[in-house]
Design a protein around this motif. Sequence first.
Motif, short mmCIF file in Angstrom:
data_model
loop_
_atom_site.label_atom_id
_atom_site.label_comp_id
_atom_site.label_asym_id
_atom_site.label_seq_id
_atom_site.Cartn_x
_atom_site.Cartn_y
_atom_site.Cartn_z
N VAL A 46 0.84 -1.21 0.00
CA VAL A 46 0.00 0.00 0.00
C VAL A 46 0.87 1.25 0.00
O VAL A 46 0.49 2.28 -0.58
CB VAL A 46 -1.00 0.00 1.18
N ALA A 47 2.04 1.19 0.63
CA ALA A 47 2.95 2.33 0.61
C ALA A 47 3.43 2.61 -0.81
O ALA A 47 3.48 3.76 -1.26
CB ALA A 47 4.13 2.09 1.54
N ALA A 48 3.78 1.54 -1.52
CA ALA A 48 4.24 1.70 -2.89
C ALA A 48 3.12 2.19 -3.81
O ALA A 48 3.36 2.95 -4.76
CB ALA A 48 4.79 0.38 -3.42
N ALA A 49 1.89 1.77 -3.51
CA ALA A 49 0.75 2.19 -4.33
C ALA A 49 0.22 3.56 -3.93
O ALA A 49 -0.58 4.15 -4.67
CB ALA A 49 -0.38 1.15 -4.23
N GLY A 50 0.62 4.05 -2.75
CA GLY A 50 0.17 5.35 -2.30
C GLY A 50 -1.28 5.38 -1.85
O GLY A 50 -1.99 6.37 -2.09
N VAL A 51 -1.73 4.31 -1.19
CA VAL A 51 -3.11 4.24 -0.73
C VAL A 51 -3.14 3.81 0.73
O VAL A 51 -2.13 3.36 1.29
CB VAL A 51 -3.95 3.24 -1.58
N ALA A 52 -4.31 3.93 1.35
CA ALA A 52 -4.49 3.52 2.74
C ALA A 52 -4.46 2.00 2.85
O ALA A 52 -4.78 1.29 1.90
CB ALA A 52 -5.80 4.08 3.29
N HIS A 53 -4.12 1.51 4.04
CA HIS A 53 -4.00 0.07 4.27
C HIS A 53 -5.30 -0.67 3.93
O HIS A 53 -5.29 -1.72 3.28
CB HIS A 53 -3.61 -0.20 5.72
N GLY A 54 -6.43 -0.12 4.36
CA GLY A 54 -7.70 -0.80 4.12
C GLY A 54 -8.10 -0.85 2.66
O GLY A 54 -8.92 -1.70 2.26
N THR A 55 -7.51 0.02 1.85
CA THR A 55 -7.84 0.04 0.42
C THR A 55 -7.43 -1.26 -0.25
O THR A 55 -8.10 -1.74 -1.17
CB THR A 55 -7.15 1.24 -0.27
N PHE A 56 -6.34 -1.85 0.22
CA PHE A 56 -5.90 -3.12 -0.36
C PHE A 56 -6.99 -4.16 -0.25
O PHE A 56 -7.34 -4.83 -1.22
CB PHE A 56 -4.63 -3.61 0.34
N PHE A 57 -7.57 -4.28 0.95
CA PHE A 57 -8.56 -5.33 1.20
C PHE A 57 -9.91 -5.00 0.59
O PHE A 57 -10.73 -5.90 0.39
CB PHE A 57 -8.67 -5.58 2.71
N PHE A 58 -10.14 -3.74 0.25
CA PHE A 58 -11.34 -3.38 -0.49
C PHE A 58 -11.28 -3.97 -1.90
O PHE A 58 -12.27 -4.47 -2.44
CB PHE A 58 -11.49 -1.86 -0.57
N HIS A 59 -10.10 -3.94 -2.49
CA HIS A 59 -9.93 -4.45 -3.86
C HIS A 59 -9.59 -5.93 -3.90
O HIS A 59 -10.02 -6.64 -4.82
CB HIS A 59 -8.83 -3.65 -4.57
N PHE A 60 -8.82 -6.41 -2.92
CA PHE A 60 -8.38 -7.80 -2.89
C PHE A 60 -8.56 -8.36 -1.48
O PHE A 60 -7.81 -8.00 -0.58
CB PHE A 60 -6.91 -7.90 -3.31
#
Length: 204
Positions: A46-60
């Motif tokens: 998420v740091a590399a993508a520049g998004v919040a931690h929870g955003t990862f689990f929203f998509h995957f």
Amino acid sequence: MVVADKPDKMTAREAKRLQTRERLLGAATAEFKRTGMAQADVGAIVAAAGVAHGTFFFHFPTKEHVLLEVERREEERIAKQLRKYLRTHQDVSDALAEAVRMIMDLERRLGEALFTDFLALHFSPTRPPLEGGQDHPLIVLVAERIEAARASGEIDDDVIAMNSAVFFLLGLYALLITTHDWPNRPELVDDYLTRTIRGLRAQH
């Protein structure tokens, strides 16, 4: 006016969502290449993508879902390329040799760690269900070419196309992940291909 504007706003929102998903997929793929899926750090992704931690689990929902998306895209890409190749190359030996070349190219692009994870998920009985699209399109395409060769008398009439496609690809995948650093690996792959084709040929 409000009703008319809604489609534009939805389109922009959807485009942003897809862009975020692509950034996450790219960052996760890079992390998987570096560490393997099991050791991959979602925080680093998420740091590399520049998004919040929870955003990862929203998509995957899980890291396996990221790998499933990579698998789906790569299989569709290879199947598309092989289908194009088969328009001008009808011999079954040419088809299988091209499939080998494409899979080994995939291994080079993914790297050893990610390729091993890719194959582990590919045949896992607990892999997440694929949403839409055809499951294992490469196996289906190879089976179709083997069946066409059987129907034309190019190979033995007793060959069961889908079984042979599965045997061929499973054997190839196993050979690749167990001989990664072997100096005679190219010769082993060539011999495997030769013996597979010989086993399919019609006996006269």
